[in-house]
Design an enzyme around this catalytic site. Structure first.
Site, PDB file in Angstrom:
ATOM      1  CG  HIS B 266       7.677  -9.200  -6.523  1.00  0.00           C
ATOM      2  ND1 HIS B 266       7.122  -9.807  -5.417  1.00  0.00           N
ATOM      3  CD2 HIS B 266       6.831  -8.213  -6.887  1.00  0.00           C
ATOM      4  CE1 HIS B 266       5.974  -9.198  -5.126  1.00  0.00           C
ATOM      5  NE2 HIS B 266       5.760  -8.233  -6.008  1.00  0.00           N
ATOM      6  CG  ASP B 278       1.914  -8.081  -4.730  1.00  0.00           C
ATOM      7  OD1 ASP B 278       2.894  -8.069  -5.488  1.00  0.00           O
ATOM      8  OD2 ASP B 278       1.818  -7.332  -3.735  1.00  0.00           O
ATOM      9  CD  GLU B 312       7.718  -5.085  -5.026  1.00  0.00           C
ATOM     10  OE1 GLU B 312       7.372  -3.935  -5.277  1.00  0.00           O
ATOM     11  OE2 GLU B 312       7.063  -5.815  -4.250  1.00  0.00           O
ATOM     12  CD  GLU B 313       5.229  -7.322  -1.828  1.00  0.00           C
ATOM     13  OE1 GLU B 313       5.228  -6.143  -1.462  1.00  0.00           O
ATOM     14  OE2 GLU B 313       4.397  -7.795  -2.630  1.00  0.00           O
ATOM     15  CG  ASP B 340       4.656  -6.239  -8.700  1.00  0.00           C
ATOM     16  OD1 ASP B 340       3.846  -7.050  -8.194  1.00  0.00           O
ATOM     17  OD2 ASP B 340       5.365  -5.473  -8.015  1.00  0.00           O
ATOM     18  CG  HIS B 411       0.513  -5.901   0.307  1.00  0.00           C
ATOM     19  ND1 HIS B 411       1.177  -4.737   0.592  1.00  0.00           N
ATOM     20  CD2 HIS B 411       1.079  -6.376  -0.839  1.00  0.00           C
ATOM     21  CE1 HIS B 411       2.094  -4.510  -0.354  1.00  0.00           C
ATOM     22  NE2 HIS B 411       2.039  -5.492  -1.236  1.00  0.00           N
TER      23      HIS B 411
END
Lengths: 453, 453
Positions: B266, B278, B312-313, B340, B411
């Site tokens: 993503h 990520d 995606e997030e 991912d 994140h």
């Protein structure tokens, strides 16, 4: 092969991993070793501090024996920060280059050394150049790692002859100095030190590692300008040998105390960086194996001995002394496991043993694979345990963590605590403890090999 | 199962790894994405830049098709740096705490929000407290990762319900705000953001992640002082949806062009850090699969399509749109592989498919294991490819790199390029390319499943 009691072994191994993964013990020990003691080359005050501190750490644990094993070690010192410089490049004039004296190298004298450079990639090229083209020059060994090796140790193995044997070979042809491309997969500004071996009767000439980035640039400059001169200044020297120690802690076996399983790493490190992955992790993991046995109440049937070897980096005196004394005492080692490939995620073990020993380890695969230990293959061992080879039927076993990052840091100022991940390191300790546990309970059957004889 | 032509496949796979390990292409692309574009949350200008840049990167390659697939995406913005603070601790007075608004959270208003705190570890504890003890309070979800899971994703899976569902559940009982322990194995000062899901008809209350170190401290303070107040200030808000795109590049199959193999990651990331692991690595690896096919002259029999999914997030709109259009067009996907889980050393693949598909992949184990790909197990898939499930007999496959470090960075502001190792990332690309190659040549037999029906 007899069916193991998998259920009980499996439960014990789970306890080992659960404990290791929820503990910071080994990782915090590594923090102390790297941050409060730091680099600890054989013969240095820091090496002495590391001996005393690890002795105290193990004394505080509930072990059967903790002792020091005296050994005389070399005492080489780096001296001033090295200077490396192209002094008269047609294209760029003066270009500073990052170099680091190879361990054991003589210095250049305070005035430094300046000479033309001949680049070679292997010993055949060097021989072909002959005395005529080498005499009075600095030989530049510039064969890079073959990065297509998935296991980085294989790339190291294919390049390190330049560092180990290059200076002596160049001296035989009259070279006045040697610079060697750093032993790393990466293209970096950082030089990687490491030992070189002089030969008796051959002149000792100054030898340094050069960063891979600067090696590329030097090679590029040489293409246009074969008369460029390289200046190098190093004040390294070898002082008289120093008394040091292997540090040993032991849990006696309950049923077969005479059968010994060694788990170890080397306590010395190079004098740059903090010796975190090489080999602080291996030593702290070896102590952690004993801690896990103690905290989980595991009473090994055979004796488990953690050995922190001194002087792996530039002499192997600790490993040799350990084997010499083991032989003199008539000790029976059934296995020796070394962790000296970094504190990275475990992948498995390399087993240097006979068919029976290897088969025995393979019967444990179902117990180890759930923890990512798939690579149970022939080969392995380790530098410090190597001298034990041939004493009875000891199996020499190398712990194999993931290898991708090891040579990014190896023998450099960036082999620091920050490069170590707690979980990866603790998983390594748990992997070693699990294999030691299995061997301590079941032994290492070598009947197959005996049948073959 | 028919014997494969292992020799030729083995030679091709070796070429793939050799090329990937001597190339910096994918890694340098990641450098551009992370350093020149940076964090790229859906709807942000940086997300638009990432779409356009990756389109251009693929346009420059010799592909059969490169196109954008429009999709409307949410546009949430974080606003000012968040403030989190214990204001009246008996022991320590005012204590600043590191918090980060959860993705999708409403703000607190500029004055911020102050309330007493109730700590819970799961939804049962919350329910037990009931409206009486929750109303007007900030609910503090503080269940840590279970670090005994060897695979860190399992620990994440066991804790992330607090972040996803905690705020809505707390709001139902009259809470005015929520703070959630960060989703990480590590004890850090850094808060980990991530999505929360509000429920229709339930009040939207401000929700933030708190660093694990501060979560431990807050919990400790609460033990002595149940009346302490927590102040939080966030100006996050959701703006109108924005037009964005999935970015798609394709090499047409020579024999069965209608059979499609997707490889993807993503393109969006959270708005903190650089979205390196990520999922910058997954996207750059997916492009790298096409580059490897091109540079090595591999002509796939089936169509290979790289898809960089958007959103995606915080919405999964890109994955849903892709599946929707695939269905509308009647496309036949035989496999979709998602990367991912970070750019770490490859361990294997998780296969969500029928028995025939799984068996087929297992026949390739001898080809993949030499590259460390031992974990070929059931399960896997990926968020973006999930919506394809059930379209024909597509197998959903998750690339499985080593998981130990992923949630250290996930994140956060430290998910940066510097945390990615070139060789680990390139090995991942080679692993994905090798599996895509095998599927493209041999298909994914699902006969076994058909027999079972």
């Amino acid at each position: 092969m007899a069916q193991q009691n998998y259920a009980q072994d499996s439960a014990t191994i789970k306890k080992i991993y659960d404990n290791a993964l929820t503990s910071y013990e080994s990782y915090e020990n590594l923090r102390y070793l790297t941050k409060n003691i730091g680099a600890r080359l054989s013969g240095s005050p820091q090496a002495a501090a590391a001996v005393e501190w690890t002795r105290q750490v193990m004394e505080k644990m509930d072990l059967d024996t903790v002792y020091l094993q005296p050994v005389m070690v070399p005492h080489w010192v780096r001296g001033d920060k090295e200077i490396g410089r192209v002094t008269n490049s047609k294209l760029m004039g003066t270009v500073d280059m990052n170099i680091a004296a190879l361990g054991g190298s003589v210095g250049t004298g305070k005035q430094g050394l300046s000479a033309e450079v001949v680049e070679v990639h292997n010993f055949e090229e060097l021989e072909k150049l002959g005395k005529k083209k080498v005499k009075g020059k600095i030989v530049f060994f510039n064969r890079p790692f073959d990065n297509t090796h998935v296991i980085t140790g294989a790339a190291y193995g294919g390049a390190v002859d330049q560092r180990g044997g290059g200076p002596a070979a160049a001296a035989k042809l009259g070279a006045v100095g040697v610079i060697v491309r750093s032993m790393t997969n990466d293209i970096q500004d950082i030089p990687h030190t490491g030992s070189t071996r002089y030969e008796d009767g051959v002149e000792k000439i100054p030898a340094a590692a050069i960063s891979t980035k600067d090696a590329n640039q030097l090679s590029s400059l040489l293409k246009d300008d074969q008369n460029l001169k390289f200046y190098m200044r190093m004040t390294s020297e070898t002082l008289p040998d120093v008394l040091s120690y292997n540090v040993i802690g032991e849990i006696k076996g309950t049923e077969k105390p005479d059968e010994i399983i060694v788990v170890g790493g080397h306590l010395d490190s190079w004098d740059v960086g903090e010796g975190a992955h090489d080999d602080g992790t291996g030593c702290m993991q070896s102590i952690e194996v004993l801690r896990l046995f103690n905290d989980l109440g595991i009473k090994p049937k055979r004796t488990v001995r953690a050995v922190l070897f001194m002087n792996e980096e530039n002499g192997l005196r600790g490993g040799r002394k350990y084997a010499e004394i083991a032989k003199a005492k008539g000790e029976k080692h059934i296995a020796a496991i070394e962790s000296d490939a970094g504190g990275f995620t475990p992948r498995g073990f390399g087993i240097d043993g006979n068919d029976g020993q290897y088969s025995k380890v393979l019967t444990w695969k179902p117990l180890l694979a759930p923890y990512g230990l798939h690579d149970l293959t022939r080969g392995g061992g380790g530098a410090d345990i190597g001298p034990l080879k041939g004493q009875g039927t000891v199996a020499l076993i190398g712990f194999r963590p993931d290898s991708q990052r090891y040579f990014d840091y190896h023998h450099t100022i960036i082999d620091t605590f920050e490069q170590v991940n707690r979980r990866e390191m603790q998983l390594g300790a748990a992997s070693m403890a699990s294999l030691v546990y299995l061997i301590s309970q079941h032994g290492l059957d070598d009947s197959a090999a005996k049948v073959q004889k």
